[in-house]
Design a protein around this motif. Structure first.
Motif, mmCIF file in Angstrom:
data_model
loop_
_atom_site.group_PDB
_atom_site.id
_atom_site.type_symbol
_atom_site.label_atom_id
_atom_site.label_comp_id
_atom_site.label_asym_id
_atom_site.label_seq_id
_atom_site.Cartn_x
_atom_site.Cartn_y
_atom_site.Cartn_z
ATOM 1 N N ARG A 97 -27.967 9.833 86.493
ATOM 2 C CA ARG A 97 -28.357 8.667 87.751
ATOM 3 C C ARG A 97 -27.078 8.465 88.514
ATOM 4 O O ARG A 97 -28.117 8.431 89.367
ATOM 5 C CB ARG A 97 -29.645 8.193 87.010
ATOM 6 C CG ARG A 97 -31.236 9.181 86.541
ATOM 7 C CD ARG A 97 -31.995 7.978 86.081
ATOM 8 N NE ARG A 97 -32.833 6.910 86.971
ATOM 9 C CZ ARG A 97 -32.930 6.250 87.285
ATOM 10 N NH1 ARG A 97 -33.280 5.674 85.578
ATOM 11 N NH2 ARG A 97 -33.768 5.708 87.552
ATOM 12 N N LEU A 98 -26.432 7.901 87.884
ATOM 13 C CA LEU A 98 -25.638 6.899 87.927
ATOM 14 C C LEU A 98 -24.522 8.157 88.686
ATOM 15 O O LEU A 98 -24.410 7.944 89.649
ATOM 16 C CB LEU A 98 -24.582 6.419 87.042
ATOM 17 C CG LEU A 98 -25.317 5.202 86.216
ATOM 18 C CD1 LEU A 98 -24.668 5.067 84.852
ATOM 19 C CD2 LEU A 98 -25.384 4.117 87.436
ATOM 20 N N HIS A 99 -24.767 9.122 88.565
ATOM 21 C CA HIS A 99 -23.013 10.677 88.807
ATOM 22 C C HIS A 99 -24.418 10.592 90.290
ATOM 23 O O HIS A 99 -23.593 11.041 91.314
ATOM 24 C CB HIS A 99 -23.837 11.424 88.040
ATOM 25 C CG HIS A 99 -22.361 12.534 89.255
ATOM 26 N ND1 HIS A 99 -21.317 11.972 89.428
ATOM 27 C CD2 HIS A 99 -22.694 14.088 88.978
ATOM 28 C CE1 HIS A 99 -20.710 13.534 90.054
ATOM 29 N NE2 HIS A 99 -21.671 14.173 89.403
ATOM 30 N N ALA A 100 -25.430 10.613 90.501
ATOM 31 C CA ALA A 100 -25.613 11.409 92.146
ATOM 32 C C ALA A 100 -26.021 10.019 92.828
ATOM 33 O O ALA A 100 -26.008 10.250 93.650
ATOM 34 C CB ALA A 100 -27.764 11.970 91.145
ATOM 35 N N ASP A 101 -26.598 8.810 92.071
ATOM 36 C CA ASP A 101 -26.821 7.978 92.517
ATOM 37 C C ASP A 101 -25.666 6.936 93.590
ATOM 38 O O ASP A 101 -25.449 5.843 94.284
ATOM 39 C CB ASP A 101 -28.177 6.954 92.476
ATOM 40 C CG ASP A 101 -29.062 7.486 92.665
ATOM 41 O OD1 ASP A 101 -29.018 8.517 92.646
ATOM 42 O OD2 ASP A 101 -29.852 6.876 92.055
ATOM 43 N N HIS A 102 -24.941 6.799 92.710
ATOM 44 C CA HIS A 102 -23.753 6.156 92.339
ATOM 45 C C HIS A 102 -21.991 6.881 92.810
ATOM 46 O O HIS A 102 -21.155 6.053 92.798
ATOM 47 C CB HIS A 102 -23.792 4.587 91.238
ATOM 48 C CG HIS A 102 -25.059 3.916 91.713
ATOM 49 N ND1 HIS A 102 -24.786 2.522 91.474
ATOM 50 C CD2 HIS A 102 -26.197 4.412 90.924
ATOM 51 C CE1 HIS A 102 -25.742 1.638 91.269
ATOM 52 N NE2 HIS A 102 -26.440 3.474 91.764
ATOM 53 N N HIS A 103 -21.651 7.675 91.929
ATOM 54 C CA HIS A 103 -20.253 8.390 92.065
ATOM 55 C C HIS A 103 -19.751 7.326 91.150
ATOM 56 O O HIS A 103 -18.820 7.850 91.907
ATOM 57 C CB HIS A 103 -20.220 8.345 93.305
ATOM 58 C CG HIS A 103 -21.468 9.847 93.878
ATOM 59 N ND1 HIS A 103 -21.180 10.827 93.369
ATOM 60 C CD2 HIS A 103 -21.580 9.195 95.057
ATOM 61 C CE1 HIS A 103 -23.120 11.316 94.814
ATOM 62 N NE2 HIS A 103 -23.208 10.780 95.247
ATOM 63 N N PRO A 104 -19.694 6.902 90.438
ATOM 64 C CA PRO A 104 -19.374 6.206 90.119
ATOM 65 C C PRO A 104 -17.514 6.489 88.923
ATOM 66 O O PRO A 104 -17.566 8.185 89.317
ATOM 67 C CB PRO A 104 -19.236 5.653 88.925
ATOM 68 C CG PRO A 104 -20.606 6.623 88.473
ATOM 69 C CD PRO A 104 -20.999 6.929 89.524
ATOM 70 N N ARG A 105 -16.600 6.007 88.550
ATOM 71 C CA ARG A 105 -15.275 6.878 87.409
ATOM 72 C C ARG A 105 -16.003 6.505 86.055
ATOM 73 O O ARG A 105 -16.077 5.432 86.419
ATOM 74 C CB ARG A 105 -14.143 6.190 88.064
ATOM 75 C CG ARG A 105 -12.997 7.094 87.172
ATOM 76 C CD ARG A 105 -11.692 6.155 87.253
ATOM 77 N NE ARG A 105 -11.021 6.442 89.135
ATOM 78 C CZ ARG A 105 -9.894 6.538 89.070
ATOM 79 N NH1 ARG A 105 -8.694 5.986 88.140
ATOM 80 N NH2 ARG A 105 -10.041 6.728 90.224
ATOM 81 N N PHE A 106 -15.733 7.485 85.399
ATOM 82 C CA PHE A 106 -16.071 7.667 83.544
ATOM 83 C C PHE A 106 -15.205 7.269 83.336
ATOM 84 O O PHE A 106 -14.071 8.462 83.206
ATOM 85 C CB PHE A 106 -17.247 8.893 83.838
ATOM 86 C CG PHE A 106 -18.510 8.552 84.145
ATOM 87 C CD1 PHE A 106 -19.941 8.270 83.732
ATOM 88 C CD2 PHE A 106 -18.669 9.348 85.513
ATOM 89 C CE1 PHE A 106 -20.672 8.360 84.365
ATOM 90 C CE2 PHE A 106 -20.110 9.516 86.426
ATOM 91 C CZ PHE A 106 -21.121 9.269 85.371
ATOM 92 N N VAL A 107 -14.624 6.365 81.909
ATOM 93 C CA VAL A 107 -13.749 6.672 81.440
ATOM 94 C C VAL A 107 -14.260 6.894 80.315
ATOM 95 O O VAL A 107 -15.069 5.886 80.022
ATOM 96 C CB VAL A 107 -12.797 5.027 81.316
ATOM 97 C CG1 VAL A 107 -11.884 5.124 81.283
ATOM 98 C CG2 VAL A 107 -12.704 5.295 82.924
ATOM 99 N N VAL A 108 -14.128 7.875 79.768
ATOM 100 C CA VAL A 108 -14.286 8.178 78.345
ATOM 101 C C VAL A 108 -13.000 8.322 76.996
ATOM 102 O O VAL A 108 -11.962 8.809 77.298
ATOM 103 C CB VAL A 108 -14.803 9.194 77.840
ATOM 104 C CG1 VAL A 108 -15.798 9.394 78.973
ATOM 105 C CG2 VAL A 108 -14.252 10.342 78.921
ATOM 106 N N GLY A 109 -13.837 8.391 75.375
ATOM 107 C CA GLY A 109 -12.340 8.995 74.588
ATOM 108 C C GLY A 109 -12.461 10.209 74.306
ATOM 109 O O GLY A 109 -12.866 10.652 75.604
ATOM 110 N N LEU A 110 -11.013 10.849 73.648
ATOM 111 C CA LEU A 110 -10.818 12.367 73.472
ATOM 112 C C LEU A 110 -11.841 12.859 74.161
ATOM 113 O O LEU A 110 -12.783 12.872 72.771
ATOM 114 C CB LEU A 110 -9.207 12.635 72.936
ATOM 115 C CG LEU A 110 -8.681 11.882 73.522
ATOM 116 C CD1 LEU A 110 -7.189 12.010 72.282
ATOM 117 C CD2 LEU A 110 -7.725 12.164 74.472
ATOM 118 N N GLY A 111 -11.988 14.271 74.138
ATOM 119 C CA GLY A 111 -13.370 14.452 73.464
ATOM 120 C C GLY A 111 -14.440 15.041 74.549
ATOM 121 O O GLY A 111 -15.238 15.726 74.672
#
Length: 348
Positions: free
Chosen positions: A163-177
């Motif tokens: 939902r966030l990707h579709a409505d807000h298009h943010p950058r996602f910051v995640v750990g390896l993998g």
């Protein structure tokens, strides 16, 4: 002989079904160079003991004594946040569980967002909410950055992320993998970091992936196949530390030594009982106070309580124990606060 063949056939069929179903749940396995926290197959904590094994889990399930929870608290959401907060002003809104809206430098940041009814791979089983989110999803300001500490269902909720990707298009910051898991589901603009790696997310903000003492896994075959972490957000107005899920460990002292000063810290205090099982991976309220005293932030905010019944502690128990520990260990407890679900606080 016929009965034995039938039993073997049924067992094989059940195992095949489990493996096929698990393929939809388990995360892709990370492959990379061996480090002090990755042995080539799975990630490791820096300090022993590692988490408890499956037989310990069974022992807990067979002997557990659950604290009391209200079946449902029909709370109203908090007031709508402002669209943006500019400059060095800083505001944090506790939505609930580990989901916090951080606003500063004209950016809106969400930590481990979950708006789903269950922290589960399916909608008909698994840990269920005992209260609604403290903010309606539709009332969120435009989200620029999403921090995901690890891939457990209460922290990486794929329906909310879609939902966030579709409505807000943010950058996602995640750990390896975790990059592979998100991109396989159509979520792009993902930044993947190892412990101590840094990403520039704007002209003014940097994010460092920092160690945590926890574990990962979404299915039967992906235990510790992706990295768990916390994040330190560097801003001109001071450092912000989101601890994710973590137990006590040497990484906390290392974080203090590296970053020195903190303006805001977000500490988990719930799902800490029974201690014999949870101690390696979850802070207790008393331990959260110890870390608060170690890091000496301007303000600490408690998270990870009062939404999903994940441990044996009752709904209100983490907050009561936190206040007891603050009264016993701190001369002043005014800079370690418990916000209401949906409540925001301006940070000095």
């Amino acid at each position: 002989m016929l009965i034995l063949e039938i039993i073997v056939t049924l067992a094989a069929g059940l195992a095949l079904i489990c493996l096929l179903v698990d393929r939809n749940f388990s995360a892709p396995r990370y492959y990379g160079a061996v480090t002090n926290h990755f042995n080539g197959k799975r990630f490791l904590n820096l300090d022993p003991p590692e988490r408890k094994d499956f037989f310990d889990f069974l022992r807990w399930q067979l002997t557990r004594k659950r604290g009391p929870w209200n079946k449902w608290t029909d709370a109203q959401p908090g007031s709508n946040p402002v669209p943006r907060i500019s400059g060095e002003d800083l505001r944090a809104t506790f939505i609930n569980h580990a989901t916090v809206l951080i606003q500063t430098q004209g950016l809106n940041i969400l930590t481990d967002p979950i708006w789903s009814e269950r922290a589960s791979p399916v909608r008909w089983a698994g840990p269920k909410r005992h209260r609604p989110p403290g903010m309606k999803f539709e009332d969120l300001p435009r989200i620029d950055i999403v921090l995901i500490s690890h891939n457990h269902y209460d922290h990486l909720d794929i329906q909310t992320l879609l939902r966030l990707h579709a409505d807000h298009h943010p950058r996602f910051v995640v750990g390896l993998g975790n990059h592979a898991f998100l991109t396989a589901r159509g979520i792009d603009n993902v930044v993947e970091l190892d412990w101590w790696e840094v990403a520039k997310v704007s002209d003014e903000l940097y994010v460092t992936c920092v160690p945590a003492k926890h574990f990962s896994g979404r299915g039967l075959t992906d235990a510790d196949a992706t990295l768990w972490c916390g994040f330190v957000i560097h801003t001109p107005g001071g450092n912000i530390y989101f601890a994710g899920d973590t137990g006590m460990g040497s990484h906390l002292k290392a974080i203090k030594e590296r970053f020195r000063r903190f303006r805001l810290v977000l500490f988990p205090i719930g799902a800490y009982l029974p201690r014999w099982f949870m101690h390696p991976v979850h802070l207790s309220p008393s331990e959260a106070v110890e870390v608060h005293l170690l890091l000496e932030p301007r303000l600490s905010i408690a998270i990870h309580f009062g939404t999903f019944a994940l441990g044996d502690d009752g709904e209100l128990e983490p907050v009561h124990k936190l206040r007891e520990a603050l009264n016993n260990k701190c001369e002043s407890n005014s800079n370690f606060c418990v916000l209401q679900h949906g409540e925001g606080r301006n940070v000095p």
